[in-house]
Scaffold this motif. Structure first.
Motif, PDB file in Angstrom:
ATOM      1  N   TRP A  48       0.857  -1.198   0.000  1.00 37.48           N
ATOM      2  CA  TRP A  48       0.000   0.000   0.000  1.00 37.48           C
ATOM      3  C   TRP A  48       0.888   1.241   0.000  1.00 37.48           C
ATOM      4  CZ3 TRP A  48      -4.972   1.132  -0.771  1.00 37.48           C
ATOM      5  CH2 TRP A  48      -5.425   2.387  -0.417  1.00 37.48           C
ATOM      6  N   SER A  49       0.620   2.155  -0.899  1.00 37.97           N
ATOM      7  CA  SER A  49       1.495   3.328  -1.006  1.00 37.97           C
ATOM      8  C   SER A  49       0.690   4.603  -1.207  1.00 37.97           C
ATOM      9  CB  SER A  49       2.457   3.134  -2.189  1.00 37.97           C
ATOM     10  OG  SER A  49       1.729   2.989  -3.383  1.00 37.97           O
ATOM     11  N   SER A  50      -0.585   4.593  -0.801  1.00 38.25           N
ATOM     12  CA  SER A  50      -1.447   5.723  -1.171  1.00 38.25           C
ATOM     13  C   SER A  50      -1.725   6.700  -0.038  1.00 38.25           C
ATOM     14  CB  SER A  50      -2.774   5.197  -1.730  1.00 38.25           C
ATOM     15  OG  SER A  50      -2.533   4.257  -2.739  1.00 38.25           O
ATOM     16  N   GLY A  51      -1.088   6.513   1.099  1.00 42.40           N
ATOM     17  CA  GLY A  51      -1.343   7.424   2.216  1.00 42.40           C
ATOM     18  C   GLY A  51      -2.431   6.881   3.133  1.00 42.40           C
ATOM     19  N   ASP A  52      -2.706   7.613   4.198  1.00 40.67           N
ATOM     20  CA  ASP A  52      -3.520   7.051   5.277  1.00 40.67           C
ATOM     21  C   ASP A  52      -4.978   7.508   5.329  1.00 40.67           C
ATOM     22  OD1 ASP A  52      -1.419   5.583   6.226  1.00 40.67           O
ATOM     23  OD2 ASP A  52      -0.650   7.253   7.417  1.00 40.67           O
ATOM     24  N   GLY A  53      -5.236   8.737   5.002  1.00 37.94           N
ATOM     25  CA  GLY A  53      -6.564   9.290   5.264  1.00 37.94           C
ATOM     26  C   GLY A  53      -7.649   8.736   4.358  1.00 37.94           C
ATOM     27  N   ASP A  54      -8.894   8.774   4.858  1.00 36.79           N
ATOM     28  CA  ASP A  54     -10.052   8.444   4.019  1.00 36.79           C
ATOM     29  C   ASP A  54     -10.801   9.745   3.754  1.00 36.79           C
ATOM     30  OD1 ASP A  54      -9.535   5.720   4.000  1.00 36.79           O
ATOM     31  OD2 ASP A  54     -10.576   5.422   5.898  1.00 36.79           O
ATOM     32  N   TYR A  55     -11.062  10.016   2.506  1.00 42.32           N
ATOM     33  CA  TYR A  55     -11.662  11.299   2.116  1.00 42.32           C
ATOM     34  C   TYR A  55     -13.042  11.084   1.509  1.00 42.32           C
ATOM     35  CZ  TYR A  55      -6.921  13.058   2.689  1.00 42.32           C
ATOM     36  OH  TYR A  55      -5.696  13.389   3.212  1.00 42.32           O
TER      37      TYR A  55
ATOM     38  N   SER B 290     -13.207  -7.296  -4.174  1.00 42.02           N
ATOM     39  CA  SER B 290     -12.388  -8.488  -3.943  1.00 42.02           C
ATOM     40  C   SER B 290     -11.676  -8.402  -2.602  1.00 42.02           C
ATOM     41  CB  SER B 290     -11.360  -8.639  -5.056  1.00 42.02           C
ATOM     42  OG  SER B 290     -10.334  -7.688  -4.916  1.00 42.02           O
ATOM     43  N   TYR B 291     -11.446  -9.546  -2.013  1.00 40.68           N
ATOM     44  CA  TYR B 291     -10.683  -9.570  -0.758  1.00 40.68           C
ATOM     45  C   TYR B 291      -9.718 -10.747  -0.749  1.00 40.68           C
ATOM     46  CZ  TYR B 291     -14.173 -13.024   0.908  1.00 40.68           C
ATOM     47  OH  TYR B 291     -14.989 -14.114   1.049  1.00 40.68           O
ATOM     48  N   SER B 292      -8.841 -10.725   0.242  1.00 43.21           N
ATOM     49  CA  SER B 292      -7.795 -11.738   0.345  1.00 43.21           C
ATOM     50  C   SER B 292      -8.347 -12.911   1.149  1.00 43.21           C
ATOM     51  CB  SER B 292      -6.574 -11.145   1.053  1.00 43.21           C
ATOM     52  OG  SER B 292      -6.273  -9.878   0.508  1.00 43.21           O
ATOM     53  N   LYS B 293      -8.647 -13.987   0.455  1.00 48.72           N
ATOM     54  CA  LYS B 293      -9.370 -15.104   1.055  1.00 48.72           C
ATOM     55  C   LYS B 293      -8.406 -16.097   1.702  1.00 48.72           C
ATOM     56  CE  LYS B 293     -12.032 -18.312  -1.429  1.00 48.72           C
ATOM     57  NZ  LYS B 293     -13.034 -18.604  -2.439  1.00 48.72           N
ATOM     58  N   VAL B 294      -8.864 -16.748   2.739  1.00 54.56           N
ATOM     59  CA  VAL B 294      -8.077 -17.829   3.338  1.00 54.56           C
ATOM     60  C   VAL B 294      -7.790 -18.861   2.243  1.00 54.56           C
ATOM     61  CG1 VAL B 294      -8.126 -19.730   5.008  1.00 54.56           C
ATOM     62  CG2 VAL B 294      -9.081 -17.500   5.630  1.00 54.56           C
ATOM     63  N   GLY B 295      -6.528 -19.276   2.143  1.00 55.97           N
ATOM     64  CA  GLY B 295      -6.167 -20.302   1.165  1.00 55.97           C
ATOM     65  C   GLY B 295      -5.605 -19.755  -0.129  1.00 55.97           C
ATOM     66  N   MET B 296      -5.651 -18.443  -0.312  1.00 54.66           N
ATOM     67  CA  MET B 296      -5.026 -17.896  -1.524  1.00 54.66           C
ATOM     68  C   MET B 296      -3.512 -17.940  -1.349  1.00 54.66           C
ATOM     69  SD  MET B 296      -5.747 -13.756  -1.336  1.00 54.66           S
ATOM     70  CE  MET B 296      -4.837 -13.337  -2.825  1.00 54.66           C
ATOM     71  N   ASN B 297      -2.770 -17.568  -2.354  1.00 55.52           N
ATOM     72  CA  ASN B 297      -1.316 -17.506  -2.170  1.00 55.52           C
ATOM     73  C   ASN B 297      -0.776 -16.239  -2.809  1.00 55.52           C
ATOM     74  OD1 ASN B 297      -0.117 -18.091  -4.911  1.00 55.52           O
ATOM     75  ND2 ASN B 297      -1.495 -19.846  -4.668  1.00 55.52           N
TER      76      ASN B 297
ATOM     77  N   GLU C 107     -10.362  -3.873 -10.143  1.00 57.34           N
ATOM     78  CA  GLU C 107      -9.717  -3.794  -8.826  1.00 57.34           C
ATOM     79  C   GLU C 107      -9.136  -5.125  -8.358  1.00 57.34           C
ATOM     80  OE1 GLU C 107     -10.896  -5.133  -5.835  1.00 57.34           O
ATOM     81  OE2 GLU C 107     -12.820  -5.915  -6.524  1.00 57.34           O
ATOM     82  N   ALA C 108      -9.796  -6.241  -8.676  1.00 54.33           N
ATOM     83  CA  ALA C 108      -9.313  -7.549  -8.201  1.00 54.33           C
ATOM     84  C   ALA C 108      -7.973  -7.913  -8.821  1.00 54.33           C
ATOM     85  CB  ALA C 108     -10.341  -8.629  -8.512  1.00 54.33           C
ATOM     86  N   MET C 109      -7.654  -7.288  -9.945  1.00 54.40           N
ATOM     87  CA  MET C 109      -6.417  -7.620 -10.658  1.00 54.40           C
ATOM     88  C   MET C 109      -5.280  -6.676 -10.270  1.00 54.40           C
ATOM     89  SD  MET C 109      -7.424 -10.160 -12.397  1.00 54.40           S
ATOM     90  CE  MET C 109      -9.026 -10.874 -12.747  1.00 54.40           C
ATOM     91  N   ASN C 110      -5.503  -5.868  -9.271  1.00 47.11           N
ATOM     92  CA  ASN C 110      -4.429  -4.975  -8.836  1.00 47.11           C
ATOM     93  C   ASN C 110      -3.409  -5.769  -8.029  1.00 47.11           C
ATOM     94  OD1 ASN C 110      -2.993  -3.029  -6.973  1.00 47.11           O
ATOM     95  ND2 ASN C 110      -4.063  -1.619  -8.333  1.00 47.11           N
ATOM     96  N   LEU C 111      -2.152  -5.610  -8.393  1.00 49.46           N
ATOM     97  CA  LEU C 111      -1.094  -6.411  -7.770  1.00 49.46           C
ATOM     98  C   LEU C 111      -0.264  -5.600  -6.792  1.00 49.46           C
ATOM     99  CD1 LEU C 111       0.222  -8.218 -10.979  1.00 49.46           C
ATOM    100  CD2 LEU C 111      -1.716  -8.791  -9.533  1.00 49.46           C
ATOM    101  N   ASN C 112      -0.562  -4.327  -6.664  1.00 44.69           N
ATOM    102  CA  ASN C 112       0.293  -3.511  -5.801  1.00 44.69           C
ATOM    103  C   ASN C 112      -0.440  -3.017  -4.554  1.00 44.69           C
ATOM    104  OD1 ASN C 112      -0.608  -2.238  -8.357  1.00 44.69           O
ATOM    105  ND2 ASN C 112      -0.139  -0.350  -7.281  1.00 44.69           N
ATOM    106  N   GLY C 113      -1.274  -3.896  -4.011  1.00 42.49           N
ATOM    107  CA  GLY C 113      -1.891  -3.614  -2.719  1.00 42.49           C
ATOM    108  C   GLY C 113      -3.048  -2.640  -2.769  1.00 42.49           C
TER     109      GLY C 113
ATOM    110  N   HIS D  95      -5.977  -3.185  -4.479  1.00 45.24           N
ATOM    111  CA  HIS D  95      -7.264  -3.797  -4.836  1.00 45.24           C
ATOM    112  C   HIS D  95      -8.320  -3.231  -3.883  1.00 45.24           C
ATOM    113  CE1 HIS D  95      -5.129  -6.299  -1.906  1.00 45.24           C
ATOM    114  NE2 HIS D  95      -6.300  -6.485  -1.353  1.00 45.24           N
ATOM    115  N   GLN D  96      -9.564  -3.399  -4.211  1.00 47.16           N
ATOM    116  CA  GLN D  96     -10.702  -2.868  -3.440  1.00 47.16           C
ATOM    117  C   GLN D  96     -10.876  -1.361  -3.581  1.00 47.16           C
ATOM    118  OE1 GLN D  96      -9.805  -4.043   0.638  1.00 47.16           O
ATOM    119  NE2 GLN D  96     -10.562  -6.091   0.245  1.00 47.16           N
ATOM    120  N   THR D  97     -10.032  -0.703  -4.341  1.00 48.08           N
ATOM    121  CA  THR D  97     -10.140   0.758  -4.433  1.00 48.08           C
ATOM    122  C   THR D  97     -10.360   1.206  -5.883  1.00 48.08           C
ATOM    123  OG1 THR D  97      -7.791   1.184  -4.824  1.00 48.08           O
ATOM    124  CG2 THR D  97      -8.496   1.006  -2.526  1.00 48.08           C
TER     125      THR D  97
END
Lengths: 442, 225
Positions: free
Chosen positions: A191-198, A386-393, A413-419, A421-423
């Motif tokens: 995750w590299s996008s900063g902390d706040g929610d706007y 999308s979320y990080s499910k138990v059993g994924m790798n 969003e599910a195909m985002n590889l740099n943390g 996803h969901q955004t």
């Protein structure tokens, strides 16, 4: 000065000038060399699909966006008329400002407000400002691949904490029994996008779709439900339920992961097994937002820990409004349970009953109206995000996002590889990543 | 920033003046090529066609260097060199100004003077090795709506190899001016946060490890007593 010395100085001087000139020329030369000259079909008119279209338009590439529903937006939407301000039906928070969406905010002068409101917790039938024990147990290295719920129990939290854990999982669009403590942590390391929610004074939807959607609107074909993608020959053939057929050199698929998991789209030939396995390893659960309007405000900005809905938020934060609108932000099994009621009124009654219990009947007494947005029932979405499910790798998303035969590309969003996803910005990042990949294909 | 530069420059001159036979100072133009950083900036620009002013590559800058000449008895003389370089890249759009500053600092041991043609000709070369580090930061316009989390900062470091060609010109009063070109190469350069500064992502570009090439052309000043 000797001739040789003069000659050297002259050569050195010219050399330095040449070096400077060459470097200056490269300054704006960038990678605009266009290689790909074919046409592209984009499947899905959400944020990723629309931004991909915008980039292709800028690059002068012919493209068509096929959207299954009757409008652009995907998991972004706008509701007007319910309150005295426009409501974001889907994505409504910009998570962090260090992102391409943060740049949109600056460039288009969008009015945003930091949402840093305090929470009240519904814990053991009481609203309290702080929990007896901290639930800050998930932000640590080396967590096991256990669900949030199981890990919380393993750490000694009592079952009374489960609705609180449910609300934490709900932030990830997941159920606490299925969200992996390990993979959430691992994926968030990028995750590299900063902390706040706007929040947006107008809507997040407008920021994306009034600027970029408008630019590609002429290339969007709505009500185009893709059922087959045939990539067995040089040209990819895309067929829809209504019998239309489109042909393209490249296809960019930006549909939600649920659509790929459910085989709504048939691929000819079938996709590699490792890819379909990766699709199935990515989680996406039910998601619902219920906007409830009250004549007076009786609630805290955030109410966490309900058994019917684990998280209620004051929607008026950041808005120019006199209305009192509370959102029930329902995810995972809670959303499934409400969705299964098959009646907006039943859903609203269940939520009002819970709010009444929390606030001594004030909810029902001041209730004015509600709007239910059930993403599980949206036929071309069927879930939240999308979320990080138990059993994924660790390679799951990378395999899911791999292009196939240099003609099928995967974004969203599910195909985002740099943390991210969901955004929304995560979805947009996949759009430009995939367009750049397409442009490199000869 | 200007004050800081002036201070650094003054320090160099004062120390050089104090013991000129043992010190030399250099300054000039610096060209940087880090292909991965360039690709990341290119990706940033390509993905944001709405920016009228593109983010220039981090390529052109200036350097200041400070050398301490040493000779241990019966050993080959050598120089300890401290060099600072500054590069910047500014995309000056109407409502959104994005500025990337890159500061690099290198410390190296360099051989002194190998004659390129024959002894006592002014054309010499030297080589050296040391460490390179950098501080990269991205700033946006201070009146931006949301700038709480800015600037974004990152650090990098790695080994450094130098090759230097110079030409000594002895002027009156014992002052020596040496035009020179130095090629520096930093293999296995580690800059894990650079992508965050350059494209606001992390993990989209391939490697945290990369190579950095730096070419400097300038003048060194020293006094001969």
């Amino acid at each position: 000065m000797s001739d040789s010395r003069r000659k050297f100085l002259k050569t050195a001087g010219l050399g330095s000038l040449a070096l400077f000139f060459l470097s200056s020329c490269k300054k704006l030369g960038l990678s605009s060399k266009k290689k790909f000259k074919g046409n592209v079909i984009i499947i899905g008119g959400g944020a990723a699909g629309i931004y991909a279209g915008y980039l292709l338009k800028e690059l002068g590439i012919e493209f068509t966006i096929l959207e299954a529903s009757d409008k652009m937006g995907g998991r972004m939407g706008k509701l007007t008329g319910f309150s005295d301000y426009p409501i974001d039906l889907g994505a409504q928070w910009m998570h962090g400002n260090q992102s391409i969406v943060g740049e949109f905010v600056e460039l288009f002068q969008a009015d945003v407000a930091l949402d840093d409101t305090e929470s009240m917790y519904w814990f053991e039938n009481e609203l309290i400002p702080t929990l007896p024990k901290s639930v800050d147990i998930f932000d640590k290295e080396g967590l096991p691949d256990l669900s949030f719920a199981d890990f919380a129990m393993q750490k000694g939290l009592s079952p009374s904490y489960l609705p609180i854990i449910e609300s934490l999982a709900g932030d990830y669009g997941a159920d606490a029994s299925d969200l992996s403590a390990r993979w959430v942590y691992e994926e968030e390391q990028n995750w590299s996008s900063g902390d706040g929610d706007y929040k947006f004074k107008e809507t997040f939807y407008d920021l994306i779709f009034s600027h970029f959607g408008a630019q590609v609107a002429n290339n969007v074909t709505v009500n185009s439900i893709v059922n087959t993608i045939d990539y067995s020959s040089d040209k990819v053939l895309v067929s829809t339920n209504s019998g239309q057929q489109f042909s393209a050199d490249k296809v960019l698929i930006t549909v939600p992961i649920t659509i790929l998991q459910s085989n709504d789209i048939s691929f000819v030939p079938t996709l590699p097994v490792k890819k379909t396995t990766a699709f199935s390893e990515i989680g996406m659960g039910a998601g619902m937002k219920v906007f409830m309007k009250f004549s007076t405000r009786f609630y805290a900005d955030n109410i966490i820990g309900g058994a019917v809905c684990a998280a209620y938020f004051n929607d008026a934060i950041g808005k120019n409004t006199t209305d009192n609108v509370l959102i029930a932000f329902v995810m995972g099994q809670q959303a499934e349970a409400l969705s299964a009621m098959n009646s907006d009124q039943a859903i609203i009654n269940a939520l009002l009953a819970e709010l009444d219990a929390m606030h001594n009947g004030q909810a029902s007494a001041t209730f004015l109206g509600a709007f239910v947005q059930d993403y599980l029932k949206a036929p071309f979405i069927r879930g939240a995000y999308s979320y990080s499910k138990v059993g994924m790798n660790k390679n799951t998303r990378a395999i899911a996002a791999e292009s196939v035969n240099s003609c099928l590309f995967f974004g969203g969003e599910a195909m985002n590889l740099n943390g991210h996803h969901q955004t929304v910005h995560g979805a947009i990042e996949t759009a430009y990543r995939e367009v750049m990949k397409i442009m490199k294909e000869v | 920033m200007k004050n800081r530069c002036f201070f650094v420059l003054s320090c160099f001159f004062i120390s050089a003046y104090a013991s000129a036979q043992n010190y030399r100072i250099g300054l000039g133009y610096s060209f940087l090529n880090n292909s991965q950083w360039n690709q990341t900036i290119q990706l940033y620009n390509d993905s944001r066609p709405f920016l009228e002013e593109k983010q220039p590559l981090l390529q052109n800058g200036f350097f200041l260097s400070f050398d301490r000449m040493l000779k241990i008895e019966n050993k080959h003389p050598f120089a300890l060199s401290l060099a600072y370089s500054f590069f910047n890249s500014k995309a000056d759009n109407v409502v959104y100004v994005s500025k990337i500053n890159l500061h690099t600092l290198s410390f190296s041991f360099n051989s002194t003077k190998y004659y390129l043609i024959h002894k006592n000709t002014p054309l010499t070369f030297s080589f050296g090795a040391g460490m390179l580090s950098n501080y990269l930061e991205r700033r946006i316009n201070p009146n931006a709506t949301i700038n709480e989390d800015y600037p974004i900062r990152s650090l990098g470091f790695g080994p450094l190899l130098n090759l230097n060609f110079s030409y000594d010109i002895t002027l009156n009063k014992g002052v020596k001016i040496t035009p020179f070109v130095q090629v520096s190469f930093a293999p296995y350069y580690y800059s894990p946060g650079a992508e965050k500064c350059l494209n606001l992502t992390q993990g989209m570009m391939e490697e945290s490890w990369n190579n950095t090439l730096n070419i400097q052309a300038g003048l060194r000043f020293s006094c001969i007593k």
